[in-house]
Design a protein around this motif. Sequence first.
Motif: not given
Length: 167
Positions: A61, A93-94, A121, A126-128
């Motif tokens: 990521a 998006e992320s 979410r 996406k989550t990191h």
Amino acid sequence: AGDAKAAGGGTAQLAASSANRGKFVECHASTAFKGALREVLENPSVAALIADTKAAAEVRALDDFFETLADRPDRALYGPAHVLAAHDMLAIESLLIVDSVFRSKDANERRRWAQTVDEVRGAGGKTHVFSAAHASGEQLWELTGVAATLRFPLPDLVDAELPPPQF
């Protein structure tokens, strides 16, 4: 008696190490310092072994974020003000965020970031959440602790001078 206990504990640790020997990987690093961890994680043979782990997903990521920042700077941003502004436009998006932001002394700040993660979410992003103790988390923390890649370009936001967010 204490020495006998210590010797027995050492035997148990040796047995555990032997039982898990297949999980150990030998590879080269250019240094013995913590920064070499990223180098080891990017080694193709190590990457193949840890492909399904959270650490590997974090490294991918972060690499994707830096690649986007270099190739399409209008689709990647970092810093609390810019990330929250992009979130308000449903553009994330992320989301990349270091876990230490959830340990802020300011309860409103902690609440806002937790809400942002949930909403990203919920919107299909996406989550990191990176560990601050991991090399990739440290690298993200040096970059402000939060970053995002965007669903669509926002060149005006990327170039904007924004005031720090009020939590």
